[in-house]
Design an enzyme around this catalytic site. Sequence first.
Site, PDB file in Angstrom:
ATOM      1  N   ASP A  30      37.438  33.155   3.734  1.00  0.00           N
ATOM      2  CA  ASP A  30      38.224  32.918   2.531  1.00  0.00           C
ATOM      3  C   ASP A  30      39.690  32.737   2.945  1.00  0.00           C
ATOM      4  OD1 ASP A  30      37.749  33.818  -0.761  1.00  0.00           O
ATOM      5  OD2 ASP A  30      39.778  33.525   0.002  1.00  0.00           O
ATOM      6  N   ILE A  31      40.330  31.727   2.360  1.00  0.00           N
ATOM      7  CA  ILE A  31      41.704  31.389   2.767  1.00  0.00           C
ATOM      8  C   ILE A  31      42.712  32.443   2.306  1.00  0.00           C
ATOM      9  CG2 ILE A  31      42.398  29.971   0.774  1.00  0.00           C
ATOM     10  CD1 ILE A  31      43.328  27.856   2.882  1.00  0.00           C
ATOM     11  N   ASN A  86      30.639  35.805  -8.403  1.00  0.00           N
ATOM     12  CA  ASN A  86      31.176  35.592  -9.744  1.00  0.00           C
ATOM     13  C   ASN A  86      30.531  34.362 -10.386  1.00  0.00           C
ATOM     14  OD1 ASN A  86      33.007  37.716  -9.227  1.00  0.00           O
ATOM     15  ND2 ASN A  86      34.451  36.304  -8.267  1.00  0.00           N
ATOM     16  N   GLN A  93      35.211  33.558 -11.697  1.00  0.00           N
ATOM     17  CA  GLN A  93      34.858  32.407 -10.850  1.00  0.00           C
ATOM     18  C   GLN A  93      35.909  31.313 -10.998  1.00  0.00           C
ATOM     19  OE1 GLN A  93      31.044  30.523 -11.615  1.00  0.00           O
ATOM     20  NE2 GLN A  93      31.100  29.418  -9.669  1.00  0.00           N
ATOM     21  N   HIS A  99      28.817  30.663  -4.824  1.00  0.00           N
ATOM     22  CA  HIS A  99      29.160  31.276  -3.539  1.00  0.00           C
ATOM     23  C   HIS A  99      29.113  32.792  -3.652  1.00  0.00           C
ATOM     24  CE1 HIS A  99      32.879  30.715  -5.838  1.00  0.00           C
ATOM     25  NE2 HIS A  99      33.300  31.833  -5.284  1.00  0.00           N
ATOM     26  N   PHE A 100      28.954  33.424  -2.499  1.00  0.00           N
ATOM     27  CA  PHE A 100      28.956  34.873  -2.379  1.00  0.00           C
ATOM     28  C   PHE A 100      30.172  35.275  -1.553  1.00  0.00           C
ATOM     29  CE2 PHE A 100      24.593  35.865  -3.784  1.00  0.00           C
ATOM     30  CZ  PHE A 100      24.039  34.586  -3.785  1.00  0.00           C
ATOM     31  N   HIS A 101      30.803  36.377  -1.963  1.00  0.00           N
ATOM     32  CA  HIS A 101      31.900  36.946  -1.184  1.00  0.00           C
ATOM     33  C   HIS A 101      31.369  38.116  -0.368  1.00  0.00           C
ATOM     34  CE1 HIS A 101      35.344  35.236  -3.632  1.00  0.00           C
ATOM     35  NE2 HIS A 101      34.357  35.088  -4.497  1.00  0.00           N
TER      36      HIS A 101
HETATM   37  P1  5GP Z   1      35.804  32.765  -6.970  1.00  0.00           P
HETATM   38  O1  5GP Z   1      36.977  33.328  -7.738  1.00  0.00           O
HETATM   39  O2  5GP Z   1      35.446  31.370  -7.448  1.00  0.00           O
HETATM   40  O3  5GP Z   1      34.628  33.687  -6.919  1.00  0.00           O
HETATM   41  O4  5GP Z   1      36.307  32.668  -5.489  1.00  0.00           O
HETATM   42  C1  5GP Z   1      36.868  31.521  -4.928  1.00  0.00           C
HETATM   43  C2  5GP Z   1      37.426  31.910  -3.574  1.00  0.00           C
HETATM   44  O5  5GP Z   1      37.659  30.722  -2.839  1.00  0.00           O
HETATM   45  C3  5GP Z   1      38.772  32.653  -3.650  1.00  0.00           C
HETATM   46  O6  5GP Z   1      38.650  33.933  -3.041  1.00  0.00           O
HETATM   47  C4  5GP Z   1      39.735  31.749  -2.898  1.00  0.00           C
HETATM   48  O7  5GP Z   1      40.649  32.445  -2.095  1.00  0.00           O
HETATM   49  C5  5GP Z   1      38.811  30.885  -2.065  1.00  0.00           C
HETATM   50  N1  5GP Z   1      39.312  29.553  -1.800  1.00  0.00           N
HETATM   51  C6  5GP Z   1      39.866  28.707  -2.719  1.00  0.00           C
HETATM   52  N2  5GP Z   1      40.200  27.539  -2.135  1.00  0.00           N
HETATM   53  C7  5GP Z   1      39.857  27.654  -0.828  1.00  0.00           C
HETATM   54  C8  5GP Z   1      39.969  26.767   0.289  1.00  0.00           C
HETATM   55  O8  5GP Z   1      40.439  25.631   0.200  1.00  0.00           O
HETATM   56  N3  5GP Z   1      39.502  27.219   1.478  1.00  0.00           N
HETATM   57  C9  5GP Z   1      38.971  28.477   1.625  1.00  0.00           C
HETATM   58  N4  5GP Z   1      38.563  28.813   2.848  1.00  0.00           N
HETATM   59  N5  5GP Z   1      38.846  29.332   0.586  1.00  0.00           N
HETATM   60  C10 5GP Z   1      39.292  28.921  -0.615  1.00  0.00           C
END
Ligand code: 5GP
Length: 136
Positions: A30-31, A86, A93, A99-101
Amino acid sequence: MADCIFCKIIAGQIPAAMLLETDRVVSFLDINPVNPGHALIVPRRHVATLLELNQDELHVAIYAARRVAAAVTEEVGSPAFNLLQNNGRCAGQLIDHVHFHVIPRNPDDGFSLGWRQLQYEEGELKAMQEAIRARL
Ligand code: 5GP
Ligand code: ZN
């Protein structure tokens, strides 16, 4: 999906710190991590939420999550991790590609899920149980 960030990462059109690439699933860092080593596990097929994954796809994703969780926690020396997933904007989300964290956790790391615990009124729990069971 042309405008999906994760599809672009999967296609190699934008860079990511890849951890794992198989024919069905990828994993990358995650970035903006909750903690260093925070990883995402992303099925290659673009669907928005968990509800659109079939049993086989889900099996592949969760098994990849287990592999990544073991490697991440070992590498960063964390005794614990959260597996989070999420679905939908009001559930947090932001990227509409399922996706899974995997978030490595440490004692007193300053992160909290802010879990709350409501109470059911008399009879509500049983009514909820029966209503949900009827939909399964
Ligand atoms: P969500 O909130 O949809 O469950 O999580 C999305 C995740 O994607 C966030 O933790 C965010 O930091 C990560 N993310 C968003 N854009 C990018 C990207 O361009 N590259 C990477 N590696 N992670 C990203
Ligand atoms: Zn996508």
